[in-house]
Design a protein around this motif. Structure first.
Motif, PDB file in Angstrom:
ATOM      1  N   GLN A  82       0.821  -1.213   0.000  1.00 40.99           N
ATOM      2  CA  GLN A  82       0.000   0.000   0.000  1.00 40.99           C
ATOM      3  C   GLN A  82       0.858   1.268   0.000  1.00 40.99           C
ATOM      4  O   GLN A  82       0.553   2.228  -0.676  1.00 40.99           O
ATOM      5  N   GLN A  83       1.895   1.252   0.816  1.00 43.17           N
ATOM      6  CA  GLN A  83       2.801   2.402   0.866  1.00 43.17           C
ATOM      7  C   GLN A  83       4.002   2.111  -0.015  1.00 43.17           C
ATOM      8  O   GLN A  83       4.482   0.989  -0.063  1.00 43.17           O
ATOM      9  N   PRO A 160      -2.459  -1.210  -3.680  1.00 45.02           N
ATOM     10  CA  PRO A 160      -1.335  -0.336  -4.041  1.00 45.02           C
ATOM     11  C   PRO A 160      -1.730   1.136  -4.167  1.00 45.02           C
ATOM     12  O   PRO A 160      -0.877   1.997  -4.067  1.00 45.02           O
ATOM     13  N   PHE A 161      -3.018   1.391  -4.396  1.00 44.87           N
ATOM     14  CA  PHE A 161      -3.425   2.780  -4.600  1.00 44.87           C
ATOM     15  C   PHE A 161      -4.262   3.308  -3.441  1.00 44.87           C
ATOM     16  O   PHE A 161      -4.889   4.365  -3.528  1.00 44.87           O
ATOM     17  N   GLY A 162      -4.277   2.552  -2.330  1.00 40.42           N
ATOM     18  CA  GLY A 162      -5.120   2.908  -1.193  1.00 40.42           C
ATOM     19  C   GLY A 162      -4.804   4.268  -0.591  1.00 40.42           C
ATOM     20  O   GLY A 162      -5.676   4.917  -0.032  1.00 40.42           O
ATOM     21  N   PHE A 189      -4.483  -8.634  -7.522  1.00 38.03           N
ATOM     22  CA  PHE A 189      -4.612  -7.234  -7.101  1.00 38.03           C
ATOM     23  C   PHE A 189      -5.662  -7.134  -6.000  1.00 38.03           C
ATOM     24  O   PHE A 189      -6.845  -7.359  -6.236  1.00 38.03           O
ATOM     25  N   ILE A 190      -5.209  -6.812  -4.784  1.00 38.41           N
ATOM     26  CA  ILE A 190      -6.133  -6.681  -3.651  1.00 38.41           C
ATOM     27  C   ILE A 190      -6.603  -5.239  -3.554  1.00 38.41           C
ATOM     28  O   ILE A 190      -5.796  -4.312  -3.664  1.00 38.41           O
ATOM     29  N   THR A 191      -7.895  -5.057  -3.349  1.00 43.16           N
ATOM     30  CA  THR A 191      -8.420  -3.696  -3.218  1.00 43.16           C
ATOM     31  C   THR A 191      -9.657  -3.685  -2.323  1.00 43.16           C
ATOM     32  O   THR A 191     -10.328  -4.699  -2.164  1.00 43.16           O
TER      33      THR A 191
END
Ligand code: ATP
Ligand code: MG
Length: 257
Positions: A82-83, A160-162, A189-191
């Protein structure tokens, strides 16, 4: 490319309690496929990713990645968290090259590949900058280049874009689809965002609360290339609603869950 059969994970906490994080998870991901994973917080998404990446062992089941049983971290697999977690005292180019340098690879070919990736994500002119000189979206693009620099077959992405604002996130979604089609990677891809999962995925894996299981896998039969206009189509709204129904909250199409 990825085969998970009957995977389970039980954590033992410091106070000697057990947490059943995953139970009976079966998942097959084909080469070149983009699979999104959604599910409520704590349902075991990161646990599944860490098991696939070889960072965590499963308690039960069989996990095969790239044709081999997972026994530890594997060069075929890269992870984006995420970061961005870039090293602040390294330039953009040095950050991208870090995984190669850690393997003792200082070849001109790797440097060329790093530059090519930065070009692909629109950061050609930033290779000598330092992370603090970049926006959050740019830093995350550097982290994606870093994950791709050793040319892994498989990319595992955990929210990744959280940390990005909504507009940057939409742009990154469209760009990610373009990079993935160019690079031909297999992606999990986890979201937390249902629209993001549907927009990006060939399939959407829906997980249920703890112990995490797969409650449904939906095929996203929306033709590619997709872009932000896809978000306004009836097929997109219908699929998003089907995912949303798993979480007991049917909202207006286009909204986050
Ligand atoms: N190292 C650990 N030790 C003990 N319990 C853990 C550990 N890591 C995760 N857990 C537990 O396992 C469950 C699943 O955690 P996980 O991080 O996989 O969830 P997640 O679906 O990624 O959640 P989120 O969407 O909030 O990121 C949670 O109940 C969590 O408390
Ligand atoms: Mg997580």
């Amino acid at each position: 490319m990825i085969s998970v059969r009957g995977a389970g994970k039980i954590y033992r906490t410091r106070s000697d309690e057990t947490v059943h994080a995953l139970k009976d998870v079966d998942l097959e991901i084909a080469q070149g496929e983009f699979v999104s994973v959604v599910g409520p917080s704590g349902c075991g998404k990161t646990t599944l990713l860490r098991i696939l990446a070889g960072l965590e062992g499963a308690t039960s089941g069989e996990i095969v990645v790239g044709g081999h049983k997972v026994r530890g971290p594997n060069d075929d697999v890269s992870v984006v968290f995420q970061q961005a977690t870039l090293l602040p005292w390294y330039t953009v180019l040095q950050n991208v090259l870090l995984p190669a340098h850690l393997k003792g690879d200082r070849s001109p070919a790797s440097e060329q590949r790093a530059r090519g990736l930065l070009d692909l994500v629109g950061l050609k002119d930033f290779e000598r900058k330092y992370p603090f000189e970049l926006s959050g979206g740019m830093q995350q693009r550097v982290a994606i280049c870093r994950a791709l620099v050793r040319n892994p077959k498989i990319l595992l992405m955990d929210e990744p874009f959280g940390a990005l604002d909504a507009m940057t996130r939409e742009t990154m979604n469209v760009e990610l689809m373009r990079w993935c089609s160019q690079e031909g990677k297999t992606v999990m891809f986890i979201t937390h965002s249902i629209p993001e999962a549907v927009l990006l995925g060939d399939r959407v894996v829906v997980m249920s609360p703890r112990p995490g299981r797969i409650s449904e896998i939906l095929d996203v039969e929306i033709p590619r290339p997709r872009d932000l206009r896809t978000l306004g189509t009836p097929a997109f709204a219908e699929l998003s609603d089907r995912v949303r129904q798993h979480f007991g909250a049917v909202a207006a199409p286009g909204q986050d869950m």
